[in-house]
Design an enzyme around this catalytic site. Sequence first.
Site, PDB file in Angstrom:
ATOM      1  N   ALA A  23       0.810  -1.224   0.000  1.00 18.89           N
ATOM      2  CA  ALA A  23       0.000   0.000   0.000  1.00 18.89           C
ATOM      3  C   ALA A  23       0.846   1.279   0.000  1.00 18.89           C
ATOM      4  O   ALA A  23       0.407   2.311  -0.512  1.00 18.89           O
ATOM      5  CB  ALA A  23      -0.933   0.001   1.199  1.00 18.89           C
ATOM      6  N   ASP A 104      -5.333  -1.751  -6.590  1.00 17.53           N
ATOM      7  CA  ASP A 104      -5.784  -0.527  -7.253  1.00 17.53           C
ATOM      8  C   ASP A 104      -5.492  -0.473  -8.747  1.00 17.53           C
ATOM      9  O   ASP A 104      -5.920   0.467  -9.432  1.00 17.53           O
ATOM     10  CB  ASP A 104      -5.172   0.710  -6.553  1.00 17.53           C
ATOM     11  CG  ASP A 104      -3.649   0.601  -6.400  1.00 17.53           C
ATOM     12  OD1 ASP A 104      -2.981   0.114  -7.335  1.00 17.53           O
ATOM     13  OD2 ASP A 104      -3.131   1.014  -5.346  1.00 17.53           O
ATOM     14  N   HIS A 131      -3.489  -9.995  -4.592  1.00 20.08           N
ATOM     15  CA  HIS A 131      -4.777  -9.897  -3.887  1.00 20.08           C
ATOM     16  C   HIS A 131      -5.926  -9.513  -4.822  1.00 20.08           C
ATOM     17  O   HIS A 131      -6.986  -9.130  -4.359  1.00 20.08           O
ATOM     18  CB  HIS A 131      -4.674  -8.887  -2.741  1.00 20.08           C
ATOM     19  CG  HIS A 131      -3.831  -9.368  -1.594  1.00 20.08           C
ATOM     20  ND1 HIS A 131      -3.512  -8.591  -0.519  1.00 20.08           N
ATOM     21  CD2 HIS A 131      -3.253 -10.568  -1.368  1.00 20.08           C
ATOM     22  CE1 HIS A 131      -2.756  -9.290   0.321  1.00 20.08           C
ATOM     23  NE2 HIS A 131      -2.583 -10.478  -0.180  1.00 20.08           N
ATOM     24  N   SER A 204       5.614  -1.756   1.954  1.00 17.96           N
ATOM     25  CA  SER A 204       4.772  -2.748   2.633  1.00 17.96           C
ATOM     26  C   SER A 204       5.248  -2.924   4.061  1.00 17.96           C
ATOM     27  O   SER A 204       6.453  -2.949   4.318  1.00 17.96           O
ATOM     28  CB  SER A 204       4.814  -4.098   1.918  1.00 17.96           C
ATOM     29  OG  SER A 204       4.167  -5.082   2.708  1.00 17.96           O
TER      30      SER A 204
HETATM   31  N1  APR Z   1       6.946   5.737   0.977  1.00 18.73           N
HETATM   32  C1  APR Z   1       7.418   4.607   1.588  1.00 18.73           C
HETATM   33  N2  APR Z   1       6.673   3.866   2.436  1.00 18.73           N
HETATM   34  C2  APR Z   1       5.432   4.290   2.711  1.00 18.73           C
HETATM   35  C3  APR Z   1       4.879   5.460   2.124  1.00 18.73           C
HETATM   36  C4  APR Z   1       5.701   6.194   1.226  1.00 18.73           C
HETATM   37  N3  APR Z   1       5.257   7.302   0.622  1.00 18.73           N
HETATM   38  N4  APR Z   1       3.613   5.615   2.599  1.00 18.73           N
HETATM   39  C5  APR Z   1       3.390   4.586   3.435  1.00 18.73           C
HETATM   40  N5  APR Z   1       4.484   3.790   3.519  1.00 18.73           N
HETATM   41  C6  APR Z   1       4.636   2.534   4.273  1.00 18.73           C
HETATM   42  C7  APR Z   1       4.101   2.591   5.682  1.00 18.73           C
HETATM   43  O1  APR Z   1       5.121   3.003   6.553  1.00 18.73           O
HETATM   44  C8  APR Z   1       3.669   1.132   5.922  1.00 18.73           C
HETATM   45  O2  APR Z   1       4.671   0.401   6.612  1.00 18.73           O
HETATM   46  O3  APR Z   1       3.890   1.564   3.606  1.00 18.73           O
HETATM   47  C9  APR Z   1       3.503   0.540   4.524  1.00 18.73           C
HETATM   48  C10 APR Z   1       2.089   0.117   4.186  1.00 18.73           C
HETATM   49  O4  APR Z   1       1.724  -0.938   5.017  1.00 18.73           O
HETATM   50  P1  APR Z   1       0.236  -1.544   5.047  1.00 18.73           P
HETATM   51  O5  APR Z   1      -0.763  -0.434   5.134  1.00 18.73           O
HETATM   52  O6  APR Z   1       0.210  -2.607   6.091  1.00 18.73           O
HETATM   53  O7  APR Z   1       0.094  -2.133   3.602  1.00 18.73           O
HETATM   54  P2  APR Z   1       0.426  -3.548   3.067  1.00 18.73           P
HETATM   55  O8  APR Z   1       1.680  -4.105   3.653  1.00 18.73           O
HETATM   56  O9  APR Z   1       0.318  -3.498   1.583  1.00 18.73           O
HETATM   57  O10 APR Z   1      -0.835  -4.331   3.654  1.00 18.73           O
HETATM   58  C11 APR Z   1      -0.990  -5.651   3.383  1.00 18.73           C
HETATM   59  O11 APR Z   1      -3.104  -5.901   4.378  1.00 18.73           O
HETATM   60  O12 APR Z   1      -5.280  -5.531   4.983  1.00 18.73           O
HETATM   61  C12 APR Z   1      -4.432  -5.953   4.051  1.00 18.73           C
HETATM   62  O13 APR Z   1      -5.144  -6.912   2.092  1.00 18.73           O
HETATM   63  C13 APR Z   1      -4.623  -5.716   2.611  1.00 18.73           C
HETATM   64  O14 APR Z   1      -2.998  -6.024   0.869  1.00 18.73           O
HETATM   65  C14 APR Z   1      -3.211  -5.466   2.120  1.00 18.73           C
HETATM   66  C15 APR Z   1      -2.386  -6.114   3.194  1.00 18.73           C
END
Ligand code: APR
Length: 260
Positions: A23, A104, A131, A204
């Site tokens: 994300a 997305d 996903h 992530s």
């Molecule tokens: N640059 C670098 N890192 C970033 C930025 C940015 N601009 N913005 C946010 N982050 C980092 C945050 O610090 C966080 O650790 O991105 C990470 C996003 O983590 P999550 O929100 O947990 O996303 P993700 O790992 O993709 O989530 C996994 O969880 O609920 C589910 O199915 C959903 O696919 C998703 C999964």
Amino acid sequence: MDDLERLADEIRRADTAVAFTGAGISAPSGVPTFRGDDGVWEKFDEGQFAYGRFQRDPEGFWSDRVDLQREMFDEEYEPNAAHEALAAMGRDGDLEAILTQNTDGLHGEAADSVREEAASDGDETTVLELHGNSQRVRCTDCGKRRDGDPIFERAADGELPPTCECGGVFKPDVVLFGEQLPGAVIQRARSLARESDVFLAIGSSLVVEPAASLPRLAASAGATVGIVNLESTPCDDIADAVLREDVTGVLPRLRDMAAE
Ligand code: APR
């Protein structure tokens, strides 16, 4: 040589470089993340979006899902400089595959636009949406996939749950909590991680499977692992380079350095 230069150098020398994204790569495009203070799961109860609920109570599931979809995808999002950098690396042959847990569709859009820009007809980078894709729905009976917008509109207008012309119930074309990832998709992701010489984990939190295990799998098969994330992750200890910076700053620089 700093961490970024070292990663760029490894990418230049790699036969197979693979990127894994979460994300955080879409956050600069305005797409909300799941965790953290502004995360979607602070506003919504993630348990309501589980596969078990969809099966037990498709009407209630769809009613809540319409609200979640509004929260997450009310605006039109555009790929940002980080998506574009990865797409350009793919087009230039520096990146074999992009594995993403984002739903997305922005990696696909970025790949389409860099291809158009350069009128390139070279090898296409694999974009594997682990996903699924939130902009589509899939019929649970006949399996037909459809553009999601009109179906979400029908649900918002009270068709709960929305159904296909075959009578089957539509499900968002994403992997829900408690639902297995399709076997072929996860196998492909694992073999790409194992084959990779460089494995980049980008944006992530690396806490949800398979995000949590792919960097370790790559590292144990000998890959150089790079992590680009604003916060620390549980895989930082096995990474060769950890860049705690914004993806839109790091990836265009990495792309330029790898192309030199
Ligand atoms: N640059 C670098 N890192 C970033 C930025 C940015 N601009 N913005 C946010 N982050 C980092 C945050 O610090 C966080 O650790 O991105 C990470 C996003 O983590 P999550 O929100 O947990 O996303 P993700 O790992 O993709 O989530 C996994 O969880 O609920 C589910 O199915 C959903 O696919 C998703 C999964």
